[in-house]
Design an enzyme around this catalytic site. Structure first.
Site, short mmCIF file in Angstrom:
data_model
loop_
_atom_site.label_atom_id
_atom_site.label_comp_id
_atom_site.label_asym_id
_atom_site.label_seq_id
_atom_site.Cartn_x
_atom_site.Cartn_y
_atom_site.Cartn_z
N PRO A 54 -50.26 -23.05 -7.67
CA PRO A 54 -49.83 -21.66 -7.51
C PRO A 54 -48.55 -21.34 -8.29
O PRO A 54 -47.78 -22.25 -8.63
CB PRO A 54 -49.59 -21.51 -6.01
CG PRO A 54 -49.63 -22.87 -5.42
CD PRO A 54 -50.15 -23.83 -6.42
N ASP A 55 -48.37 -20.03 -8.53
CA ASP A 55 -47.16 -19.54 -9.22
C ASP A 55 -46.04 -19.48 -8.19
O ASP A 55 -45.66 -18.41 -7.71
CB ASP A 55 -47.47 -18.15 -9.81
CG ASP A 55 -46.31 -17.57 -10.59
OD1 ASP A 55 -45.41 -18.34 -10.98
OD2 ASP A 55 -46.30 -16.34 -10.82
N ALA A 56 -45.53 -20.64 -7.82
CA ALA A 56 -44.59 -20.73 -6.71
C ALA A 56 -43.52 -21.78 -6.97
O ALA A 56 -43.10 -22.50 -6.06
CB ALA A 56 -45.35 -21.06 -5.42
#
Ligand code: SPV
Ligand code: MG
Length: 289
Positions: A54-56
């Site tokens: 994820p973009d996290a």
């Protein structure tokens, strides 16, 4: 002048906005260049997804840089690297600027958020104090020997803050040395972008503005330019297209037990050779020398 400043000036002379597109690897960088885009957005969402995460803030700064460099090597386009909030405190931001500049990345886009990194369209985005963020911008600009083009990205509207707050932040960031601003919005119309651009014009600020029309795709590049955008970033359309196309292809092969029904709609192997530059390989001897 940096390359991004040069192409911004040229586009302004031609009375048009820059068209920047999200890519995440060598192949998508080549496709962006062939389609005629002006620059590449090395976006966190696309790069993260390409790694299957994820973009996290899962990938490290150096992983993100390595992917930006891979894109740079694959094409001639300027690279704008999305650096989230800078990967850490101001000291990490300073090192980030040094590493990205040394690697030949043309520009970085840093966003004024804090706390655990989450994509802007994911709930719970927390804003950074504007003065803390402005200091980060100035630190990037002051890093010795760097000529990074810095886009300061304002998340105030995404976070539900007022237009006044977004405009105050814009003034601070430009004063801190930002070469351009990016204003992010999750509205389905362009009204908020319109207000921001005209609000900024009223303050006599002539900083270039980048916009990211993910949730308001009905506003085209010409309309966005008329409203005051100098650059339009199509951040995730390429990755979304890849997901749809590959998902469909894999499902069809599983369904039919062959790729025959797809053959006319998927790229030929020769096209892959062409895209990778295989036709310009030098001849080698029979012994492989
Ligand atoms: C990205 O592509 O990682 C971005 C743009 O930051 S957005 O997903 O619109 O926040
Ligand atoms: Mg991002």
């Amino acid at each position: 002048l940096s390359r991004l400043q040069e192409i911004l000036l040229r586009a302004a002379g031609d009375d048009r906005a820059l068209r920047v597109v999200g890519a995440h690897d060598g192949l998508t960088a080549i496709l962006a260049e062939r389609a005629g885009f002006d620059a590449i957005w090395a976006g966190g969402l696309g790069i993260s997804l390409a790694h299957g995460v994820p973009d996290a803030g899962i990938l490290t700064m150096t992983e993100r840089l390595a992917d930006a460099v891979r894109m740079k090597r694959a094409c001639e386009l300027p690279i704008i690297a999305d650096v989230d909030s800078g990967f850490g405190d101001v000291n990490i931001v300073r090192r980030m600027a040094t590493l990205y500049a040394e690697a030949g990345i043309d520009g970085v886009c840093i966003e004024d958020k804090r706390g655990p990194k989450r994509n802007s369209f994911w709930p719970s985005n927390c804003l950074e104090d504007p003065h803390v963020f402005a200091h980060r911008v100035s630190v990037i600009k002051e890093t010795p020997k760097t000529s990074l083009f810095v886009i300061a990205r304002i998340e105030a509207l995404i976070a539900g803050e007022s237009m006044g707050d977004a405009l105050d932040r814009a003034a601070l960031y430009v004063e801190a040395g930002a070469d351009a601003l990016a204003i992010h919005s999750k509205h389905e119309t362009v009204a908020e972008i319109d207000k921001f651009c005209s609000g900024l014009q009223e303050t006599d600020c002539d900083s270039p503005i980048f916009v990211i029309p993910t949730t308001y795709p009905s506003a085209d590049v010409h309309q966005l330019h008329r409203l005051g955008a100098s650059g339009v970033i199509y951040a995730n359309q390429g990755m979304r297209a890849i997901v749809s196309a590959v998902e469909h292809t894999f499902e069809e092969i599983m369904l039919h037990g062959s790729s025959l029904p797809l053959e006319s709609s998927i790229a030929s192997v020769d096209r892959l050779f062409d895209l990778s530059g295989a036709h310009s390989l030098l001849p080698v001897t029979a012994t492989g020398q």
